[in-house]
Scaffold this motif. Structure first.
Motif, PDB file in Angstrom:
ATOM      1  N   PHE A 191       6.238 -83.013 -59.237  1.00  0.00           N
ATOM      2  CA  PHE A 191       5.340 -82.091 -58.905  1.00  0.00           C
ATOM      3  C   PHE A 191       5.205 -80.837 -59.583  1.00  0.00           C
ATOM      4  O   PHE A 191       4.287 -80.202 -59.600  1.00  0.00           O
ATOM      5  CB  PHE A 191       5.664 -81.683 -57.437  1.00  0.00           C
ATOM      6  N   ARG A 192       6.253 -80.615 -60.472  1.00  0.00           N
ATOM      7  CA  ARG A 192       6.109 -79.574 -61.568  1.00  0.00           C
ATOM      8  C   ARG A 192       5.077 -79.830 -62.649  1.00  0.00           C
ATOM      9  O   ARG A 192       4.487 -78.932 -63.164  1.00  0.00           O
ATOM     10  CB  ARG A 192       7.431 -79.351 -62.167  1.00  0.00           C
ATOM     11  N   ASP A 193       4.956 -81.223 -62.823  1.00  0.00           N
ATOM     12  CA  ASP A 193       3.781 -81.394 -63.610  1.00  0.00           C
ATOM     13  C   ASP A 193       2.417 -80.748 -63.331  1.00  0.00           C
ATOM     14  O   ASP A 193       1.333 -80.615 -64.146  1.00  0.00           O
ATOM     15  CB  ASP A 193       3.471 -82.764 -63.942  1.00  0.00           C
ATOM     16  N   LEU A 194       2.256 -80.603 -61.901  1.00  0.00           N
ATOM     17  CA  LEU A 194       0.973 -80.003 -61.514  1.00  0.00           C
ATOM     18  C   LEU A 194       0.875 -78.487 -61.528  1.00  0.00           C
ATOM     19  O   LEU A 194      -0.293 -77.951 -61.219  1.00  0.00           O
ATOM     20  CB  LEU A 194       0.814 -80.518 -59.983  1.00  0.00           C
ATOM     21  N   GLY A 195       1.827 -77.808 -62.072  1.00  0.00           N
ATOM     22  CA  GLY A 195       1.829 -76.314 -62.268  1.00  0.00           C
ATOM     23  C   GLY A 195       1.835 -75.614 -60.924  1.00  0.00           C
ATOM     24  O   GLY A 195       2.263 -76.180 -59.996  1.00  0.00           O
TER      25      GLY A 195
ATOM     26  N   GLY B 115       3.950 -85.707 -71.749  1.00  0.00           N
ATOM     27  CA  GLY B 115       3.030 -84.464 -72.269  1.00  0.00           C
ATOM     28  C   GLY B 115       1.593 -85.019 -72.531  1.00  0.00           C
ATOM     29  O   GLY B 115       1.170 -84.431 -73.422  1.00  0.00           O
ATOM     30  N   ALA B 116       1.205 -86.055 -72.115  1.00  0.00           N
ATOM     31  CA  ALA B 116       0.075 -86.651 -72.656  1.00  0.00           C
ATOM     32  C   ALA B 116      -1.237 -85.948 -72.081  1.00  0.00           C
ATOM     33  O   ALA B 116      -2.098 -85.581 -73.029  1.00  0.00           O
ATOM     34  CB  ALA B 116      -0.154 -88.239 -71.892  1.00  0.00           C
ATOM     35  N   GLN B 117      -1.180 -85.604 -70.792  1.00  0.00           N
ATOM     36  CA  GLN B 117      -2.197 -84.716 -70.445  1.00  0.00           C
ATOM     37  C   GLN B 117      -1.492 -83.348 -69.833  1.00  0.00           C
ATOM     38  O   GLN B 117      -0.510 -83.515 -68.620  1.00  0.00           O
ATOM     39  CB  GLN B 117      -3.058 -85.292 -69.358  1.00  0.00           C
ATOM     40  N   ARG B 118      -1.875 -82.164 -69.771  1.00  0.00           N
ATOM     41  CA  ARG B 118      -1.311 -81.342 -69.028  1.00  0.00           C
ATOM     42  C   ARG B 118      -2.131 -80.601 -67.754  1.00  0.00           C
ATOM     43  O   ARG B 118      -3.170 -79.801 -67.884  1.00  0.00           O
ATOM     44  CB  ARG B 118      -1.471 -79.953 -70.041  1.00  0.00           C
TER      45      ARG B 118
ATOM     46  N   MET C 228     -11.678 -84.747 -74.305  1.00  0.00           N
ATOM     47  CA  MET C 228     -10.555 -83.760 -73.928  1.00  0.00           C
ATOM     48  C   MET C 228      -9.579 -83.378 -75.323  1.00  0.00           C
ATOM     49  O   MET C 228      -9.075 -84.335 -75.941  1.00  0.00           O
ATOM     50  CB  MET C 228      -9.593 -84.442 -72.940  1.00  0.00           C
ATOM     51  N   SER C 229      -9.601 -82.235 -75.693  1.00  0.00           N
ATOM     52  CA  SER C 229      -8.903 -81.903 -76.881  1.00  0.00           C
ATOM     53  C   SER C 229      -7.399 -81.750 -76.703  1.00  0.00           C
ATOM     54  O   SER C 229      -7.133 -81.127 -75.782  1.00  0.00           O
ATOM     55  CB  SER C 229      -9.386 -80.694 -77.625  1.00  0.00           C
ATOM     56  N   GLU C 230      -6.618 -82.394 -77.236  1.00  0.00           N
ATOM     57  CA  GLU C 230      -5.131 -82.382 -77.321  1.00  0.00           C
ATOM     58  C   GLU C 230      -4.541 -82.531 -75.676  1.00  0.00           C
ATOM     59  O   GLU C 230      -3.609 -81.864 -75.302  1.00  0.00           O
ATOM     60  CB  GLU C 230      -4.633 -80.892 -77.701  1.00  0.00           C
ATOM     61  N   GLY C 231      -5.314 -83.123 -74.949  1.00  0.00           N
ATOM     62  CA  GLY C 231      -4.810 -83.524 -73.523  1.00  0.00           C
ATOM     63  C   GLY C 231      -4.954 -82.501 -72.547  1.00  0.00           C
ATOM     64  O   GLY C 231      -4.276 -82.274 -71.552  1.00  0.00           O
ATOM     65  N   GLU C 232      -5.435 -81.136 -72.820  1.00  0.00           N
ATOM     66  CA  GLU C 232      -5.782 -80.078 -72.016  1.00  0.00           C
ATOM     67  C   GLU C 232      -6.891 -80.348 -71.268  1.00  0.00           C
ATOM     68  O   GLU C 232      -7.957 -80.685 -71.618  1.00  0.00           O
ATOM     69  CB  GLU C 232      -5.643 -78.795 -72.792  1.00  0.00           C
TER      70      GLU C 232
END
Length: 131
Positions: free
Chosen positions: A99-103, A72-75, A38-42
């Motif tokens: 829960f905002r972290d889930l988009g 911000g480790a993984q988006r 996984m590049s840049e945690g995305e």
């Protein structure tokens, strides 16, 4: 001889993601290798296709994985964009602050498992209308 297939995740609708059974250590190494790619945690479309074993990500309705969205480790907001028909999401033992972290793209999500996931804020839960 074909190796037997073991389900990774079984929602009420049936088996969704299948992987061959591996000894525990080999299984852990396989998942770790995927996360290292996984590049840049995305979460990318290519990574998600590899992880789910499906080219058509719109056919995935259940997913089980462990993520770390703290600092911000993984988006994680990309999960809903990549899997628009996701109904069952298991993020147990993940690190999710809010829960905002889930988009905002998990509008079809019916069941969300977050046991031992460090959730500290319910902000953003209204973006999950079917939950």
């Amino acid at each position: 001889l074909k190796r037997p297939v073991q389900s990774v995740f079984l929602p009420p609708s049936g088996i969704v993601v299948m992987v061959p059974p591996l000894p525990l250590r080999a299984d852990v190494l396989q998942v770790n290798a995927l996360f290292e790619e996984m590049s840049e945690g995305e979460f990318t479309e290519e990574w998600m296709q590899k992880y789910t074993g499906r080219d058509d990500l719109t056919s995935v309705n259940a997913l089980s994985l462990q993520v770390d969205s703290m600092m911000g480790a993984q988006r994680c907001e990309m999960i809903g964009e990549l899997l628009p028909n996701l109904q069952y999401l298991k993020l147990s033992e993940s690190r999710i602050h809010t829960f905002r972290d889930l988009g905002t793209n998990l509008s079809n999500l019916k069941v969300l498992w977050l046991s031992r996931s460090f959730v500290q804020d319910l902000g953003g839960i209204t973006t999950l209308p079917v939950l």
